[in-house]
Scaffold this motif. Structure first.
Motif, PDB file in Angstrom:
ATOM      1  N   SER A 129       0.816  -1.217   0.000  1.00  0.00           N
ATOM      2  CA  SER A 129       0.000   0.000   0.000  1.00  0.00           C
ATOM      3  C   SER A 129       0.846   1.262   0.000  1.00  0.00           C
ATOM      4  O   SER A 129       0.374   2.342  -0.370  1.00  0.00           O
ATOM      5  N   LEU A 130       2.112   1.164   0.421  1.00  0.00           N
ATOM      6  CA  LEU A 130       2.973   2.347   0.509  1.00  0.00           C
ATOM      7  C   LEU A 130       3.908   2.477  -0.683  1.00  0.00           C
ATOM      8  O   LEU A 130       4.702   3.418  -0.742  1.00  0.00           O
ATOM      9  N   SER A 131       3.842   1.604  -1.637  1.00  0.00           N
ATOM     10  CA  SER A 131       4.835   1.562  -2.713  1.00  0.00           C
ATOM     11  C   SER A 131       4.830   2.802  -3.593  1.00  0.00           C
ATOM     12  O   SER A 131       5.857   3.154  -4.171  1.00  0.00           O
ATOM     13  N   ASP A 132       3.691   3.461  -3.726  1.00  0.00           N
ATOM     14  CA  ASP A 132       3.600   4.605  -4.643  1.00  0.00           C
ATOM     15  C   ASP A 132       3.422   5.934  -3.912  1.00  0.00           C
ATOM     16  O   ASP A 132       2.967   6.907  -4.489  1.00  0.00           O
ATOM     17  N   ARG A 133       3.775   5.972  -2.646  1.00  0.00           N
ATOM     18  CA  ARG A 133       3.600   7.212  -1.860  1.00  0.00           C
ATOM     19  C   ARG A 133       4.947   7.827  -1.503  1.00  0.00           C
ATOM     20  O   ARG A 133       5.912   7.124  -1.222  1.00  0.00           O
ATOM     21  N   SER A 134       5.012   9.174  -1.525  1.00  0.00           N
ATOM     22  CA  SER A 134       6.220   9.858  -1.046  1.00  0.00           C
ATOM     23  C   SER A 134       6.226   9.806   0.474  1.00  0.00           C
ATOM     24  O   SER A 134       5.189  10.025   1.106  1.00  0.00           O
ATOM     25  N   GLN A 135       7.367   9.492   1.065  1.00  0.00           N
ATOM     26  CA  GLN A 135       7.431   9.238   2.495  1.00  0.00           C
ATOM     27  C   GLN A 135       8.382  10.229   3.167  1.00  0.00           C
ATOM     28  O   GLN A 135       9.520  10.397   2.728  1.00  0.00           O
ATOM     29  N   PRO A 136       7.931  10.892   4.228  1.00  0.00           N
ATOM     30  CA  PRO A 136       8.814  11.832   4.941  1.00  0.00           C
ATOM     31  C   PRO A 136       9.792  11.084   5.831  1.00  0.00           C
ATOM     32  O   PRO A 136       9.443  10.095   6.466  1.00  0.00           O
ATOM     33  N   SER A 137      11.037  11.554   5.861  1.00  0.00           N
ATOM     34  CA  SER A 137      12.041  11.000   6.765  1.00  0.00           C
ATOM     35  C   SER A 137      13.180  12.001   6.894  1.00  0.00           C
ATOM     36  O   SER A 137      13.296  12.939   6.094  1.00  0.00           O
ATOM     37  N   ALA A 138      13.999  11.821   7.908  1.00  0.00           N
ATOM     38  CA  ALA A 138      15.141  12.703   8.123  1.00  0.00           C
ATOM     39  C   ALA A 138      16.265  11.894   8.747  1.00  0.00           C
ATOM     40  O   ALA A 138      16.074  10.731   9.119  1.00  0.00           O
ATOM     41  N   TYR A 139      17.431  12.505   8.854  1.00  0.00           N
ATOM     42  CA  TYR A 139      18.606  11.841   9.392  1.00  0.00           C
ATOM     43  C   TYR A 139      18.929  12.381  10.788  1.00  0.00           C
ATOM     44  O   TYR A 139      18.471  13.470  11.166  1.00  0.00           O
ATOM     45  N   PRO A 140      19.736  11.683  11.566  1.00  0.00           N
ATOM     46  CA  PRO A 140      20.049  12.151  12.930  1.00  0.00           C
ATOM     47  C   PRO A 140      20.670  13.536  12.964  1.00  0.00           C
ATOM     48  O   PRO A 140      20.456  14.297  13.915  1.00  0.00           O
ATOM     49  N   GLU A 141      21.454  13.891  11.921  1.00  0.00           N
ATOM     50  CA  GLU A 141      22.123  15.194  11.925  1.00  0.00           C
ATOM     51  C   GLU A 141      21.273  16.307  11.303  1.00  0.00           C
ATOM     52  O   GLU A 141      21.703  17.460  11.239  1.00  0.00           O
ATOM     53  N   THR A 142      20.068  15.996  10.845  1.00  0.00           N
ATOM     54  CA  THR A 142      19.212  17.021  10.235  1.00  0.00           C
ATOM     55  C   THR A 142      18.805  18.067  11.267  1.00  0.00           C
ATOM     56  O   THR A 142      18.325  17.733  12.351  1.00  0.00           O
ATOM     57  N   PRO A 143      18.983  19.373  10.973  1.00  0.00           N
ATOM     58  CA  PRO A 143      18.520  20.417  11.904  1.00  0.00           C
ATOM     59  C   PRO A 143      17.015  20.314  12.127  1.00  0.00           C
ATOM     60  O   PRO A 143      16.244  20.063  11.193  1.00  0.00           O
ATOM     61  N   CYS A 144      16.607  20.538  13.354  1.00  0.00           N
ATOM     62  CA  CYS A 144      15.191  20.403  13.689  1.00  0.00           C
ATOM     63  C   CYS A 144      14.326  21.440  12.977  1.00  0.00           C
ATOM     64  O   CYS A 144      13.140  21.209  12.745  1.00  0.00           O
ATOM     65  N   GLY A 145      14.931  22.571  12.624  1.00  0.00           N
ATOM     66  CA  GLY A 145      14.169  23.571  11.878  1.00  0.00           C
ATOM     67  C   GLY A 145      13.726  23.052  10.528  1.00  0.00           C
ATOM     68  O   GLY A 145      12.611  23.341  10.071  1.00  0.00           O
ATOM     69  N   LEU A 146      14.572  22.269   9.860  1.00  0.00           N
ATOM     70  CA  LEU A 146      14.199  21.687   8.571  1.00  0.00           C
ATOM     71  C   LEU A 146      13.107  20.638   8.745  1.00  0.00           C
ATOM     72  O   LEU A 146      12.223  20.488   7.900  1.00  0.00           O
ATOM     73  N   ILE A 147      13.160  19.900   9.864  1.00  0.00           N
ATOM     74  CA  ILE A 147      12.108  18.914  10.120  1.00  0.00           C
ATOM     75  C   ILE A 147      10.779  19.612  10.388  1.00  0.00           C
ATOM     76  O   ILE A 147       9.720  19.139   9.974  1.00  0.00           O
ATOM     77  N   ALA A 148      10.829  20.756  11.085  1.00  0.00           N
ATOM     78  CA  ALA A 148       9.600  21.533  11.297  1.00  0.00           C
ATOM     79  C   ALA A 148       9.009  21.961   9.962  1.00  0.00           C
ATOM     80  O   ALA A 148       7.788  21.913   9.761  1.00  0.00           O
ATOM     81  N   ASP A 149       9.873  22.377   9.019  1.00  0.00           N
ATOM     82  CA  ASP A 149       9.386  22.734   7.675  1.00  0.00           C
ATOM     83  C   ASP A 149       8.746  21.523   6.999  1.00  0.00           C
ATOM     84  O   ASP A 149       7.722  21.655   6.318  1.00  0.00           O
ATOM     85  N   MET A 150       9.343  20.336   7.165  1.00  0.00           N
ATOM     86  CA  MET A 150       8.793  19.128   6.564  1.00  0.00           C
ATOM     87  C   MET A 150       7.412  18.819   7.131  1.00  0.00           C
ATOM     88  O   MET A 150       6.492  18.439   6.390  1.00  0.00           O
ATOM     89  N   ILE A 151       7.263  18.965   8.446  1.00  0.00           N
ATOM     90  CA  ILE A 151       5.974  18.682   9.081  1.00  0.00           C
ATOM     91  C   ILE A 151       4.891  19.605   8.525  1.00  0.00           C
ATOM     92  O   ILE A 151       3.764  19.188   8.243  1.00  0.00           O
ATOM     93  N   ILE A 152       5.246  20.872   8.331  1.00  0.00           N
ATOM     94  CA  ILE A 152       4.276  21.832   7.775  1.00  0.00           C
ATOM     95  C   ILE A 152       3.940  21.461   6.331  1.00  0.00           C
ATOM     96  O   ILE A 152       2.780  21.499   5.914  1.00  0.00           O
ATOM     97  N   GLU A 153       4.966  21.092   5.540  1.00  0.00           N
ATOM     98  CA  GLU A 153       4.747  20.824   4.118  1.00  0.00           C
ATOM     99  C   GLU A 153       3.940  19.554   3.890  1.00  0.00           C
ATOM    100  O   GLU A 153       3.080  19.489   3.011  1.00  0.00           O
ATOM    101  N   THR A 154       4.234  18.517   4.679  1.00  0.00           N
ATOM    102  CA  THR A 154       3.591  17.221   4.440  1.00  0.00           C
ATOM    103  C   THR A 154       2.331  17.022   5.260  1.00  0.00           C
ATOM    104  O   THR A 154       1.491  16.189   4.910  1.00  0.00           O
ATOM    105  N   GLY A 155       2.213  17.765   6.366  1.00  0.00           N
ATOM    106  CA  GLY A 155       1.046  17.591   7.220  1.00  0.00           C
ATOM    107  C   GLY A 155       1.152  16.440   8.197  1.00  0.00           C
ATOM    108  O   GLY A 155       0.216  16.171   8.953  1.00  0.00           O
ATOM    109  N   VAL A 156       2.275  15.712   8.206  1.00  0.00           N
ATOM    110  CA  VAL A 156       2.443  14.604   9.150  1.00  0.00           C
ATOM    111  C   VAL A 156       2.785  15.168  10.524  1.00  0.00           C
ATOM    112  O   VAL A 156       3.358  16.254  10.644  1.00  0.00           O
ATOM    113  N   GLY A 157       2.449  14.416  11.561  1.00  0.00           N
ATOM    114  CA  GLY A 157       2.756  14.872  12.917  1.00  0.00           C
ATOM    115  C   GLY A 157       4.017  14.276  13.488  1.00  0.00           C
ATOM    116  O   GLY A 157       4.543  14.766  14.486  1.00  0.00           O
TER     117      GLY A 157
END
Length: 590
Positions: free
Chosen positions: A518-546
Motif C-alpha cells: 500500500s505504501l509503494s507509490d507514496r512519497s514518504q517523509p524521513s530525516a537523518y540524525p544530523e538534520t537540523p530540527c528547523g528543517l524537520i519543522a518545515d517538513m511537518i508543515i509541508e507534508t502535514g504529518v505529525g
C-alpha cells in the motif's frame, strides 16, 4: 535539504552558515545596486541644491546654498508653506508612501511587502524630499536616500527571478549604498543595514551589502567629494574620566531621544484629530517651521552647516540653545504633519547641541563633546548602538574617540530600550498593527539536530502486516496517531496513520493487502540524525504529518522518531533558559 519527491533530507555535512553559490550572484547584482544608490544620492543632493536656490534666492542653480545667507525677510513664513503644499499634492495624487522619513517605510516593505518597492516611489520620494528640505523643512537627506536607494535595488531585483529574501538583500544594498554616498561612512552604513534593515546576519545578505557599499564609496569622490563629511580638529581630553563623562552624556541624550520620540507621536496624533484632509497637514506644520525660521534661520533646512559648526565649536551659545529647542520643535511638528524628510541630520543637530552645552561644564573642546552627543542620540533614537558609535567617528574622522562614542552609544541605547517600547523608527509600524522584534537570536530549532530531540527505538509496524490487521490495530491498541512501517531488516518503508485506517474503511480497500504494497507509490517523509530540527519543522508543515521517522544515512534503518510535540518542547526549553532564574553555590568542603 528537502527533496521535492521523497520529502527526505540529504546527508550533506552541516556548516556554520547557510550559504550557496547564489551569494556570488547577489554580490554581482549588488554592483548595480551600489552604483544606483550612489547616483541616487548625487541626484538627490543636486535636487536639494536646485530647490534651495529657487525657493530662497530666486535663481536656477545646482550649486550648494545656505538658507542663512538668504534675504527673504518675512517670506520665511511663506516659503516652507508653499513647499509643503506641493508635497501634500504629490502625496495625495502621486503616492502617499512618500510621506514620512523613509526608514519605517523601508522596514515595512522588507518585512511585510516582500521587498517590492514601486517605480513611482523611487521617483517621487527624492523629488518630494528635495522640495521639503529646499523650502526650509528641518530634515536631512539620509532617510529619503535610504528609501530611494532601496527602491533602486528593489526595482532591479524585480527584473529577475529572485526570492523575497534575495530582493531584500538588494533593497538594503541600495539603501546602504545611498547612505555611504551621502555621508562617506561605509562601515556605519553596513552596520545600519544589519542593526535596522536586514533583520538577519547571514553571508547571503552581508556580502552583497558590503559590495554595494564599497562600490558606492568608490563612486563618491567623482560624485560628491572625498574625506569625512564633517572633518573636525577637535581634541579629545586625556584621562579615563572621559569615558565616564561620555556615559553621562549618553544617558542624557538617551532620555532626550525618548522624549523626542514620545513627543513626535503625540504631535502626529494631534494632526490625525484635525478636521481637514491629511493633504493639508504638511502646510499646517510648515507654518510653525516658518515661525521657527523667524527666530533663527539655522533651524531651517538640512542643518549640515550647523553640524559642522557644532563640531568646530564656532557657534554662539544663543544659537546652540536655539538649535536645541527651536529646531526640536519645528522638526517634530513638521515630521508629525506627514511631510517628507529624514531624521538623522536633525538628530545629529540636537544631540550635538546637547553635547556642546554639556561641554561648557567639562574640560576640553566643545566640539568633541558635541560629537559624543551625536553618537549617543543616534543610538538611542534608532536603537542602533554600533552604528551610532562608528557613524560619529567616521563622519568626523575621529577614530581615536571610538571608546568614548561607544560609551555614549551604549548608555543611550540602555536608557532607550528601558524607557521606550518602540523606537522612533518602529512606532509608526506598530501603530499599523504590525509587531517587530529587533532582537536577533539563533532559532533553537536550527541549533538542535534530530538526534538530540528524537525518541530512540520507536514502535514500528512490519511491512507484512495486512491492512485488515492495521485497521484493527489503530481502532484498538494504537497509542500514537502514526507509526513507521519497516521491512524485515528494520529499514523504513513509509508511515501509516489513523487517517489511513479510516480511508481504508471508507474506500473498502482489500484487507489482505499488506502495508508494504500500500505504501509503494507514496512519497514518504524521513530525516537523518544530523538534520537540523528547523528543517524537520518545515517538513511537518509541508507534508502535514505529525511524526517524522529518523533513519540512519547508511541503510535507512529506523533509529528514532521526532514529533511535533518534541519540537514544541525544544522551544519551551529555550524559553525557560531565558526566564527561569536559579542560584548555584559551591558545595561545602569538609
Amino acid at each position: 535539504m528537502l527533496s521535492r519527491h521523497s520529502h527526505s533530507f540529504d546527508s550533506r555535512p552541516l556548516a556554520d552558515h547557510s550559504v550557496d553559490a547564489r551569494m556570488i550572484l547577489l554580490a554581482l547584482m549588488a554592483l548595480v545596486a551600489g552604483t544606483g544608490g550612489a547616483l541616487g544620492a548625487w541626484l538627490l543632493l543636486k535636487m536639494i541644491a536646485v530647490a534651495t536656490n529657487i525657493f530662497w534666492f530666486g535663481r536656477v542653480s545646482d550649486q550648494p546654498a545656505l538658507i542663512t545667507d538668504s534675504r527673504a525677510g518675512l517670506l520665511v513664513l511663506g516659503i516652507p508653506v508653499v513647499g509643503s503644499l506641493i508635497i501634500g499634492l504629490m502625496a495625495r495624487y502621486g503616492s502617499d508612501k512618500i510621506r514620512g522619513h523613509g526608514i519605517p517605510e523601508a522596514i515595512e516593505t522588507i518585512l511585510f511587502g516582500e521587498s517590492r518597492l514601486s517605480l513611482k516611489v523611487a521617483i517621487l520620494k527624492p523629488i518630494s524630499a528635495a522640495i521639503s528640505i529646499g523650502s526650509g523643512g528641518p530634515f536631512g537627506a539620509e532617510g529619503p536616500i535610504i528609501m530611494t536607494g532601496g527602491a533602486i535595488g528593489s526595482l532591479f531585483a524585480q527584473c529577475f527571478h529572485l526570492s523575497a529574501a534575495e530582493r531584500k538583500t538588494l533593497l538594503v544594498a541600495g539603501a546602504a549604498a545611498g547612505m555611504t554616498a551621502i555621508f562617506g561612512t561605509p562601515l556605519a552604513a553596513i552596520l545600519l543595514a544589519i542593526e535596522v534593515l536586514l533583520f538577519e546576519w547571514k553571508p547571503r545578505s552581508f556580502v552583497p551589502v558590503v559590495v554595494a557599499v564599497l562600490v558606492s564609496f568608490a563612486w563618491r569622490p567623482m560624485l560628491i567629494g572625498v574625506g569625512p563629511m564633517f572633518a573636525t580638529a577637535s581634541v579629545q581630553p586625556d584621562g579615563l574620566w572621559v569615558l565616564g563623562a561620555s556615559v553621562a552624556i549618553g544617558l542624557v541624550v538617551g532620555l532626550e531621544a525618548t522624549l523626542l520620540s514620545t513627543a513626535l507621536y503625540r504631535i502626529e496624533d494631534g494632526f490625525h484629530r484635525l478636521p481637514v484632509h491629511w493633504m493639508w497637514w504638511p502646510a499646517i506644520g510648515a507654518v510653525f517651521v516658518g515661525l521657527g525660521g523667524l527666530i533663527d534661520r539655522h533651524v531651517l533646512g538640512s542643518g549640515y552647516a550647523s553640524i559642522q559648526a557644532l563640531l568646530d565649536g564656532s557657534l554662539a551659545m544663543r544659537v546652540v540653545v536655539a538649535l536645541l529647542f527651536v529646531k526640536a520643535a519645528v522638526w517634530l511638528i513638521a515630521l508629525g504633519s506627514g511631510t517628507s524628510g529624514g531624521i538623522l541630520a536633525p538628530l545629529l543637530v540636537l544631540g550635538g547641541a546637547t553635547g556642546c552645552l554639556a561641554g561648557q561644564l567639562l574640560p576640553g573642546d566643545g566640539g568633541f563633546w558635541a560629537m559624543i552627543g551625536m553618537a549617543g542620540i543616534m543610538s538611542g533614537a534608532m536603537r542602533a548602538p554600533m552604528t551610532g558609535a562608528l557613524f560619529a567617528a567616521e563622519l568626523t574622522g575621529h577614530f581615536a574617540s571610538l571608546p568614548a562614542t561607544i560609551a555614549a552609544a551604549g548608555a543611550a541605547y540602555a536608557v532607550s530600550v528601558l524607557l521606550m517600547r518602540r523606537s522612533i523608527l518602529t512606532e509608526k509600524i506598530a501603530r499599523r498593527g504590525r509587531h517587530i522584534l529587533q532582537e536577533y537570536t539563533v532559532d533553537p530549532l536550527d541549533f538542535l539536530q534530530a538526534a538530540q530531540l528524537m525518541t530512540s527505538d520507536p514502535e514500528t509496524l512490519p511491512g507484512t502486516m495486512t491492512i485488515k490487521d492495521a485497521t484493527a490495530f489503530f481502532a484498538g491498541e494504537a497509542r500514537h496517531r502514526s507509526y513507521p512501517v519497516v521491512d524485515g531488516e528494520h529499514r523504513l518503508l513509509g508511515l501509516v496513520s489513523r487517517t489511513d485506517a479510516l480511508r481504508w474503511q471508507v474506500e473498502d480497500v482489500e484487507g489482505s493487502v499488506n502495508l508494504a504494497e500500500s505504501l509503494s507509490d507514496r512519497s514518504q517523509p524521513s530525516a537523518y540524525p544530523e538534520t537540523p530540527c528547523g528543517l524537520i519543522a518545515d517538513m511537518i508543515i509541508e507534508t502535514g504529518v505529525g511524526r517524522v521517522p529518523i533513519v540512519s544515512a547508511e541503510d535507512r534503518r529506523v533509529i528514532g522518531i521526532l514529533s511535533r510535540q518534541d519540537l514544541l518542547k525544544a522551544r519551551s526549553a529555550h524559553r525557560r533558559a531565558e526566564t527561569d532564574r536559579a542560584r548555584f553555590t559551591r558545595p561545602k568542603i569538609s
